[in-house]
Scaffold this motif. Sequence first.
Motif, PDB file in Angstrom:
ATOM      1  N   ALA A 156      -1.981   6.927  12.881  1.00 37.49           N
ATOM      2  CA  ALA A 156      -1.263   6.551  11.607  1.00 37.49           C
ATOM      3  C   ALA A 156       0.133   6.083  11.842  1.00 37.49           C
ATOM      4  O   ALA A 156       0.648   6.355  12.881  1.00 37.49           O
ATOM      5  N   SER A 157       0.738   5.561  10.751  1.00 41.79           N
ATOM      6  CA  SER A 157       2.128   5.427  10.609  1.00 41.79           C
ATOM      7  C   SER A 157       2.649   6.273   9.774  1.00 41.79           C
ATOM      8  O   SER A 157       2.171   6.595   8.775  1.00 41.79           O
ATOM      9  N   SER A 187       5.115   7.061   6.676  1.00 35.90           N
ATOM     10  CA  SER A 187       5.508   6.425   5.526  1.00 35.90           C
ATOM     11  C   SER A 187       6.567   7.279   4.551  1.00 35.90           C
ATOM     12  O   SER A 187       6.729   6.676   3.207  1.00 35.90           O
ATOM     13  N   LYS A 242       4.505  12.268   4.876  1.00 41.51           N
ATOM     14  CA  LYS A 242       3.333  11.256   4.371  1.00 41.51           C
ATOM     15  C   LYS A 242       3.122  10.123   5.390  1.00 41.51           C
ATOM     16  O   LYS A 242       3.826   9.653   6.212  1.00 41.51           O
ATOM     17  N   THR A 298       0.244   7.050   6.610  1.00 42.50           N
ATOM     18  CA  THR A 298      -0.680   5.856   6.446  1.00 42.50           C
ATOM     19  C   THR A 298      -1.608   5.741   7.469  1.00 42.50           C
ATOM     20  O   THR A 298      -1.145   5.058   8.721  1.00 42.50           O
ATOM     21  N   ASP A 299      -2.982   6.098   7.135  1.00 41.09           N
ATOM     22  CA  ASP A 299      -3.930   5.848   8.667  1.00 41.09           C
ATOM     23  C   ASP A 299      -4.374   4.688   8.662  1.00 41.09           C
ATOM     24  O   ASP A 299      -3.906   3.537   7.867  1.00 41.09           O
ATOM     25  N   GLY A 314      -5.804   2.543   5.697  1.00 39.03           N
ATOM     26  CA  GLY A 314      -4.745   2.319   4.549  1.00 39.03           C
ATOM     27  C   GLY A 314      -4.754   3.245   3.537  1.00 39.03           C
ATOM     28  O   GLY A 314      -3.930   3.425   2.599  1.00 39.03           O
ATOM     29  N   LYS A 315      -5.028   4.519   3.897  1.00 35.93           N
ATOM     30  CA  LYS A 315      -5.075   5.692   3.330  1.00 35.93           C
ATOM     31  C   LYS A 315      -3.815   6.728   3.516  1.00 35.93           C
ATOM     32  O   LYS A 315      -3.490   6.757   4.465  1.00 35.93           O
ATOM     33  N   THR A 316      -3.235   7.232   2.269  1.00 29.66           N
ATOM     34  CA  THR A 316      -2.071   7.984   2.511  1.00 29.66           C
ATOM     35  C   THR A 316      -2.538   9.405   2.723  1.00 29.66           C
ATOM     36  O   THR A 316      -3.176   9.997   1.864  1.00 29.66           O
ATOM     37  N   ARG A 317      -1.979   9.843   3.595  1.00 27.18           N
ATOM     38  CA  ARG A 317      -2.219  11.409   4.011  1.00 27.18           C
ATOM     39  C   ARG A 317      -1.185  12.214   3.873  1.00 27.18           C
ATOM     40  O   ARG A 317      -0.073  11.749   4.212  1.00 27.18           O
TER      41      ARG A 317
END
Length: 242
Positions: free
Chosen positions: A210-211, A213, A222, A224-225, A228-231
Amino acid sequence: MELIAINEIDSTNNYLKKLSWESDLPEFTVVTTEFQTSGKGQRDNSWESAAGENLLFSFLLRPVFLPAREQFILSQLTALSIQEELDAFIGSVTIKWPNDIYWKDKKICGILIENELSGSTITESIHGVGININQDNFTGNAPNPASLRMVTGKEYDRPTILQAILHRVEYYYRKLREGKRNEIVISYQNAMYRKTGVHLFEDESGIFQASLSGVEPTGQLKLTDLAGKTRVYHFKEVRFII
């Protein structure tokens, strides 16, 4: 600013809390020590520090103007103050969420913040800091310690660095009082460890890429995997794989 210097105590946070219970201490009362017999980090982790070689200190704030739900900004301003000061010496210093200070992939500073709440008000905030300055040999089980001396081979004047950090804290705390929190938030996010690119993380479901965000005002991280899902994670719910 009132500075209390003690040769050896269990922990600067504990000592400062006790003083605060016993008397009405002013903001920016600072306790420093040469050695802690029970130095602690987040979630009761221990903090290794050789006597007389590093910076061990705690300071007191009384941010009654700040809603309790926004208390993470206090962590941000302290982490940012330390990151900026150390970065001026060695570069490549970042803030690993939530408030560890890293040089490249090595930990150079830990911060423990203990807030006292009364309803929705923060009556006091004690910030405990341990910074590796001149120690060049670590024998504990910390996986990746570093110090200024390990990076440069030079000896550093600890009181000078302490005063510079506290001046930065005062600067950002004044900004917070004035309602200028965006400067703190933006600078913190710009200084984050692994703020760009895709990296490995681990949560209760396993390892993923992930990056970063951003960070919520409440302090949640936060990510983003790759799908494209925000975790979104609270502290200790996700781990950076280094």
